[in-house]
Design a protein around this motif. Structure first.
Motif, PDB file in Angstrom:
ATOM      1  N   LEU A  85      10.008  11.497  20.325  1.00 58.50           N
ATOM      2  CA  LEU A  85      10.914  10.349  20.490  1.00 58.50           C
ATOM      3  C   LEU A  85      10.982   9.496  19.226  1.00 58.50           C
ATOM      4  CD1 LEU A  85       9.917   9.228  24.103  1.00 58.50           C
ATOM      5  CD2 LEU A  85      12.028  10.391  23.411  1.00 58.50           C
ATOM      6  N   ASP A  86       9.892   9.453  18.468  1.00 59.83           N
ATOM      7  CA  ASP A  86       9.849   8.612  17.265  1.00 59.83           C
ATOM      8  C   ASP A  86      10.346   9.367  16.032  1.00 59.83           C
ATOM      9  OD1 ASP A  86       9.380   6.119  16.166  1.00 59.83           O
ATOM     10  OD2 ASP A  86       7.362   6.637  15.498  1.00 59.83           O
ATOM     11  N   PHE A 106      15.573  12.872  16.768  1.00 58.45           N
ATOM     12  CA  PHE A 106      15.980  12.241  18.017  1.00 58.45           C
ATOM     13  C   PHE A 106      16.803  10.979  17.734  1.00 58.45           C
ATOM     14  CE2 PHE A 106      15.188   9.333  21.603  1.00 58.45           C
ATOM     15  CZ  PHE A 106      15.686  10.110  22.644  1.00 58.45           C
ATOM     16  N   ALA A 107      16.405  10.172  16.756  1.00 64.88           N
ATOM     17  CA  ALA A 107      17.158   8.955  16.408  1.00 64.88           C
ATOM     18  C   ALA A 107      18.558   9.299  15.924  1.00 64.88           C
ATOM     19  CB  ALA A 107      16.403   8.163  15.344  1.00 64.88           C
ATOM     20  N   GLY A 144      24.210   7.834  10.667  1.00 63.38           N
ATOM     21  CA  GLY A 144      22.790   7.669  10.416  1.00 63.38           C
ATOM     22  C   GLY A 144      21.961   7.671  11.685  1.00 63.38           C
ATOM     23  N   PRO A 145      20.639   7.516  11.531  1.00 59.71           N
ATOM     24  CA  PRO A 145      19.754   7.489  12.695  1.00 59.71           C
ATOM     25  C   PRO A 145      19.752   6.115  13.365  1.00 59.71           C
ATOM     26  CG  PRO A 145      18.456   7.334  10.700  1.00 59.71           C
ATOM     27  CD  PRO A 145      19.882   7.536  10.260  1.00 59.71           C
ATOM     28  N   ALA A 146      19.463   6.098  14.641  1.00 57.53           N
ATOM     29  CA  ALA A 146      19.378   4.841  15.388  1.00 57.53           C
ATOM     30  C   ALA A 146      18.057   4.137  15.079  1.00 57.53           C
ATOM     31  CB  ALA A 146      19.497   5.113  16.883  1.00 57.53           C
ATOM     32  N   HIS A 147      18.053   2.811  15.260  1.00 56.44           N
ATOM     33  CA  HIS A 147      16.843   2.018  15.042  1.00 56.44           C
ATOM     34  C   HIS A 147      16.071   1.961  16.359  1.00 56.44           C
ATOM     35  CE1 HIS A 147      18.136   0.779  11.045  1.00 56.44           C
ATOM     36  NE2 HIS A 147      19.336   0.535  11.553  1.00 56.44           N
ATOM     37  N   LEU A 148      15.137   2.865  16.502  1.00 56.66           N
ATOM     38  CA  LEU A 148      14.333   2.956  17.715  1.00 56.66           C
ATOM     39  C   LEU A 148      12.868   2.703  17.389  1.00 56.66           C
ATOM     40  CD1 LEU A 148      15.845   6.089  19.487  1.00 56.66           C
ATOM     41  CD2 LEU A 148      16.017   3.724  20.266  1.00 56.66           C
ATOM     42  N   THR A 199      21.179   5.253  25.823  1.00 52.04           N
ATOM     43  CA  THR A 199      21.488   6.585  25.297  1.00 52.04           C
ATOM     44  C   THR A 199      20.224   7.365  25.007  1.00 52.04           C
ATOM     45  OG1 THR A 199      23.524   5.699  24.321  1.00 52.04           O
ATOM     46  CG2 THR A 199      22.742   7.813  23.497  1.00 52.04           C
ATOM     47  N   ALA A 200      19.199   6.690  24.493  1.00 55.10           N
ATOM     48  CA  ALA A 200      17.933   7.367  24.228  1.00 55.10           C
ATOM     49  C   ALA A 200      17.317   7.889  25.523  1.00 55.10           C
ATOM     50  CB  ALA A 200      16.975   6.418  23.520  1.00 55.10           C
ATOM     51  N   LEU A 201      17.363   7.081  26.599  1.00 57.23           N
ATOM     52  CA  LEU A 201      16.820   7.526  27.886  1.00 57.23           C
ATOM     53  C   LEU A 201      17.609   8.715  28.434  1.00 57.23           C
ATOM     54  CD1 LEU A 201      16.095   4.098  29.643  1.00 57.23           C
ATOM     55  CD2 LEU A 201      14.482   5.595  28.457  1.00 57.23           C
ATOM     56  N   ASN A 202      18.917   8.660  28.309  1.00 56.35           N
ATOM     57  CA  ASN A 202      19.746   9.757  28.820  1.00 56.35           C
ATOM     58  C   ASN A 202      19.488  11.059  28.059  1.00 56.35           C
ATOM     59  OD1 ASN A 202      20.922   8.062  30.714  1.00 56.35           O
ATOM     60  ND2 ASN A 202      22.646   7.515  29.370  1.00 56.35           N
ATOM     61  N   LEU A 203      19.394  10.964  26.740  1.00 57.33           N
ATOM     62  CA  LEU A 203      19.145  12.162  25.942  1.00 57.33           C
ATOM     63  C   LEU A 203      17.772  12.760  26.262  1.00 57.33           C
ATOM     64  CD1 LEU A 203      20.583  11.350  22.390  1.00 57.33           C
ATOM     65  CD2 LEU A 203      21.429  13.002  24.045  1.00 57.33           C
ATOM     66  N   TYR A 204      16.780  11.874  26.398  1.00 59.51           N
ATOM     67  CA  TYR A 204      15.445  12.376  26.709  1.00 59.51           C
ATOM     68  C   TYR A 204      15.417  13.031  28.090  1.00 59.51           C
ATOM     69  CZ  TYR A 204      10.363  12.474  27.226  1.00 59.51           C
ATOM     70  OH  TYR A 204       9.062  12.889  27.429  1.00 59.51           O
ATOM     71  N   ASP A 205      16.114  12.427  29.048  1.00 58.86           N
ATOM     72  CA  ASP A 205      16.179  13.007  30.391  1.00 58.86           C
ATOM     73  C   ASP A 205      16.888  14.372  30.359  1.00 58.86           C
ATOM     74  OD1 ASP A 205      15.906  12.632  33.400  1.00 58.86           O
ATOM     75  OD2 ASP A 205      18.082  12.880  33.210  1.00 58.86           O
TER      76      ASP A 205
END
Length: 426
Positions: free
Chosen positions: A73-74, A78-79, A90-94, A123-129
């Protein structure tokens, strides 16, 4: 005045620094932050269920699985995938944070708006799911394919017991695959705009300290570079003695003020002792704004109490010094600044007393040094009278910048015919 200016300048520097520091931290942390908490659980190995291999449910296995998911995730991949889904470059700020050694993870994102940060977390939760579901689907396909081959082979042997057992195992595998994925959302994405905003007082504190320090340094540099006389210590090395107290250029009116001015005049004159039969007190201003006329008037006031006294202001058109008289008297010559009169050199040569007048925060140390150089050939010690204009004074009277005769401040006295004749002789 210098201390007041220093204090005011420092306070202004502190105020500006505090505003800048507080605004910097406030703007820096003004972007809202959205976050969500999830619990990750290692999924059941469907292939192991089919093959009968032992399934590892130890704490070590769980810890290794959680560490791997945090790294995924980090990661930058994934970002970048999150921003691609959102249509951003670019990558997301997570920020992925594991709560201690538990299976609870916090996914947070800071954006320009609450909607932007909220969309990033969702969006991060949806992608991970979706990733977890894809992994489960792949395992399910592999497990069901193996089971179907086994069931086909059992049917060929017409072993009813083994067939029922295999079909029941297939149903269990499908049931296990239908269970929720290995991610459980504990807290839905929420936006907290106050995150980090409580740091602005700390920014204001440090900004104020830096602003005050910068103001002190700047004013110190200005003082050293301007070369102005801001304290009597600045001219201590250029004169032989400094008369005290300092003389206010504002003066005063009324009986009480007249008495105070007369006492000031006596104090200054007492610090200029002399026994010459005909004293010539030469008053020299460091500049035209020094207030030499004010000091000369005070000296005249005190000298008149001890005998005949003449106060003469040397104008620019004066060509000769005033002549003496047959009576002992005190002649006070106010020559203003060095360049105001052509008789300055003759007056200094004839002087029995030399008084330099310098005004705080107006005259320069260089001007005082010029007077020191002009009087260096005279054996008479050079005394200095310090003047100032009060910072807080009532009334609208302007400083006596160019007035040098001081006649308005001098009290009335009896006229001596011989003295008057000396004063008017060309």
């Amino acid at each position: 005045m210098w201390l007041v200016a220093l204090a005011v300048g420092t306070l202004i520097g502190v105020a500006l620094g505090a505003l800048a520091g507080g605004a910097f931290y406030l703007n820096r942390n003004a972007d809202p932050t959205s976050s969500a908490q999830i619990r990750v659980t290692p999924p059941v190995d469907l292939v192991a269920m089919v093959t009968g291999a032992p399934i590892d449910f130890t704490q070590s296995h769980i810890s290794d699985y959680v560490a791997g998911e945090v790294a995924y995730l980090d990661g930058a991949g994934f970002a970048r995938a999150v921003n691609e889904r959102l249509g951003r470059p670019g990558p997301a700020h997570l920020t992925i944070t594991q709560n201690g050694t538990s299976q609870v993870l916090t996914i947070s994102s800071t954006g320009a708006t609450a909607r932007e940060s909220m969309a990033t977390v969702r969006t991060a939760l949806n992608l991970y799911d979706q990733r977890l579901r894809q992994l489960t689907d792949r395992q399910l396909d592999s497990a069901l394919a193996a089971l179907d081959e086994r069931i086909k082979a059992i049917r060929a042997t017409r072993d009813v017991g083994r067939l029922i057992e295999a079909q029941q195992l297939r149903s269990n595998v499908e049931l296990q695959a239908a269970q929720p994925t290995g991610m459980q959302v504990l807290n839905s994405p929420l936006t907290d705009p106050s995150v980090g905003s409580d740091r602005w007082p700390l920014g204001a504190l440090f900004g104020g300290l830096l602003g005050g320090l910068f103001a002190l340094i700047a004013m110190g540099l200005y003082r050293s570079r301007s070369g102005r006389v801001v304290a009597v210590t600045d001219i201590a090395d250029a004169v032989d003695r400094i008369l005290t107290p300092e003389v206010s250029l504002r003066g005063g009116h009324g009986p009480d003020s007249d008495a105070a001015q007369r006492q000031l005049a006596r104090t200054l004159f007492a610090q200029c002792p002399g026994t010459a039969p005909n004293r010539v007190i030469v008053v020299i201003g460091a500049s035209r704004s020094s207030g030499s006329g004010r000091v000369a008037s005070l000296l005249e006031t005190a000298a008149a109490e001890q005998g005949p006294t003449v106060l003469v202001t040397l104008a620019q058109d004066s060509v000769t010094l005033p002549a003496g008289s047959k009576h002992d008297h005190t002649l006070i010559l106010d020559i203003g600044a060095l360049g105001d009169s052509a008789l300055a050199t003759q007056a200094i040569a004839a002087a029995t007393d030399l008084v330099l007048v310098t005004r705080l925060n107006v005259d320069s140390v260089a001007a005082v040094s010029a007077v020191r150089a002009a009087t260096a050939s005279s054996p008479v010690p050079l005394r200095a009278a310090v003047t100032y204009w009060p910072l807080f004074a009532r009334g609208t009277k302007t400083p006596p910048a160019t007035q040098r005769d001081g006649s308005a401040d001098a009290p009335a006295r009896e006229a001596d015919p011989a003295v008057e004749a000396a004063a008017t002789t060309p």
